[in-house]
Design an enzyme around this catalytic site. Structure first.
Site, PDB file in Angstrom:
ATOM      1  N   SER A 102      16.781  -5.772  75.401  1.00 22.86           N
ATOM      2  CA  SER A 102      17.478  -6.796  74.607  1.00 22.86           C
ATOM      3  C   SER A 102      17.714  -8.157  74.962  1.00 22.86           C
ATOM      4  O   SER A 102      16.624  -8.815  75.499  1.00 22.86           O
ATOM      5  CB  SER A 102      18.680  -6.084  74.306  1.00 22.86           C
ATOM      6  N   ASP A 245      18.004 -13.044  69.837  1.00 22.11           N
ATOM      7  CA  ASP A 245      17.681 -12.579  71.094  1.00 22.11           C
ATOM      8  C   ASP A 245      16.347 -11.826  71.109  1.00 22.11           C
ATOM      9  O   ASP A 245      15.749 -11.975  70.200  1.00 22.11           O
ATOM     10  CB  ASP A 245      19.083 -11.671  71.528  1.00 22.11           C
TER      11      ASP A 245
HETATM   12 MG    MG Z   1      19.500  -7.169  71.325  1.00 21.40          MG
END
Ligand code: MG
Length: 461
Positions: A102, A245
């Site tokens: 992430s 992201d």
């Molecule tokens: Mg993420």
């Protein structure tokens, strides 16, 4: 024990570590085997990854582990995390594994596990995986004639795109023809976001949309990390800037003047769009620590907000229980059940563009019409037990009189225009105090009253 001892970070949102340090290929292989047996029952599994340099290596280890226990692997390549959840259901798979850390920097990677419902595994299922990893059952590995198959399939990206387009008023967005700057941080959003924006009729200025290049910065889309994007938005004369992201489930927004709005605004703007379309009586759902701007926006449309304990799984449970049309958390994660029951930055972008198209006003103006609050956050040295022990004292404090106390997740005191929330961290022996009020001084004051009553020291502001 099959694999090396686990030293990485283990939670329902993934098993994370620094590759070659706290996360090894052997562990990844072993965890994939354990997932294949404990969750996927040796049946079909979807595998996706983001753009990290260790992604192809770990994808091979994951596929090898799954196939060795008899799972059929469908490798969907570089995709946003929500695309894996969509593909699990599309292919009738028994589970999915997304290889992505992430928002963590490039040296990290992680396995994110999805169950048959396309949802993150819960604590019980995570325990099954870890138990199976530590103590694999007899006959764990298949013989040569029982090894699982493997194929590559890129079609889930098209399904994802089609679902987002079906969820918004594409004609209205096309008619407004906004100029949009998108920064994919060279992450997985690069394969979908520019395509989506073009399909919505935007004039697209894409930056950092290269799968073959590293993250250009610390990839978490916080104000500090993306402070240069405002200048890019202004230079491009864009109506809005979007920042993803690396696994494209979170979204941050910059307005046409170059101002970073803060991730709290992402859900608020998306909810304004979705609740307006869904009509009075529709529900939004978020956690107890997210800004009360959401209540203000919901009230405008005759809608209500349901609050849940902190954590994506709790919000998704709340959404399903109450039939919410939109949900998410204050970290830029927006959930629209029509696309996927998890955070997705793509539906987030589409909803914000729909809002702007209908408002026929610049983003800064739309934002100005929403009441503003200041949020103050701090971390204090107080563990879970101590939080529970402190609650009766907090409730009887003079300042707490007249507030509503919500004790579902630590304790939250709520007044008509402000709140303060004390809750234990899920990952460390500390607690967080989050306070929101019309001014920063008031928010700080609320946090201070709670901290003083607990007698705990500040760990971090
Ligand atoms: Mg993420």
């Amino acid at each position: 024990m099959l694999g090396p001892k686990i030293e990485c970070v283990v939670s329902v949102s993934g098993i994370r570590g620094v590759v070659g340090d706290t996360l090894s290929v052997e562990q990844v292989l072993g965890l994939a085997q354990a997932f294949g047996v404990a969750i996927a029952h040796c049946e079909r599994v979807v595998v996706g990854r983001d753009t990290r340099t260790t992604g192809p290596l770990l994808a091979q280890a994951v596929s090898a582990g799954l196939r060795a226990v008899g799972c059929e692997v469908i490798d969907i390549g570089v995709v946003p995390t929500p695309t894996v959840a969509i593909a699990v259901k599309e292919f009738g798979a028994f589970g999915g594994i997304m290889i992505s850390a992430s928002h963590n920097p490039a040296e990290w990677n992680a396995l994110k596990f999805f169950n048959r419902d396309g949802r993150n595994v819960d604590h019980t299922q995570l325990d099954w995986i870890i138990e199976c990893y530590k103590d694999p059952p007899m006959g764990f590995h298949r013989r040569w004639d029982g090894v699982g198959g493997y194929r590559e399939d890129r079609s889930p990206l098209d399904v994802h795109l089609a679902r987002v387009l079906a969820a918004v008023d594409v004609a209205a967005i096309r008619a407004s023809a906004p100029r949009v700057l998108i920064d994919c941080v060279n992450g997985a959003g690069s394969v979908l976001a520019p395509r989506l924006l073009a399909a919505l009729g935007c004039k697209v200025v894409a930056v950092h949309d290269r799968l073959d290049l590293p993250f250009p910065r610390n990839p978490e889309p916080t104000a500090h990390n993306v402070k240069h994007v405002g200048a890019l938005v202004r230079a491009a004369d864009a109506d809005i800037g979007f920042i993803q992201d690396p696994d494209a489930d979170r979204l941050a927004i910059v307005d046409e003047t170059g101002r970073y709005l803060g991730e709290e605004y992402t859900l608020v703007l998306c909810a304004a769009s979705r609740l307006a379309a869904a009509g009075p009586g529709s529900l939004a759902c978020t956690n107890l620590s997210t800004s009360r701007m959401l209540e203000d926006v919901a009230a405008r449309h005759g809608s209500k907000v349901e609050r849940t304990k902190v954590g994506e799984a709790n919000v998704v449970d709340g959404m399903q229980k109450h039939g919410a049309v939109i949900g998410g958390e204050g970290n830029g994660g927006v959930i629209d059940p029509r696309v996927v029951m998890g955070r997705d930055s793509h539906i987030g972008m589409a909803l914000v563009l729909e809002l702007l198209a209908k408002a026929k006003a610049p983003l800064s103006e739309v934002v100005r019409a929403i009441p503003t609050y200041a949020i103050h956050k701090e971390k204090i040295a107080l563990d879970r037990k101590a939080v529970q022990a402190a609650i009766p004292g907090l409730k009887s404090a003079a300042w707490a009189q007249g507030a509503t106390a919500d004790e579902r997740d630590g304790v939250k005191f709520i007044w008509p225009d402000r709140w303060v929330h004390l809750r234990a961290s899920g990952t460390e022996p500390v607690s967080r105090i989050i306070a929101e009020a019309p001014g920063l001084d008031h928010a700080r004051e609320l946090a201070e009253m709670v901290r003083a009553a607990t007698g705990a020291a500040v760990v971090e502001h």
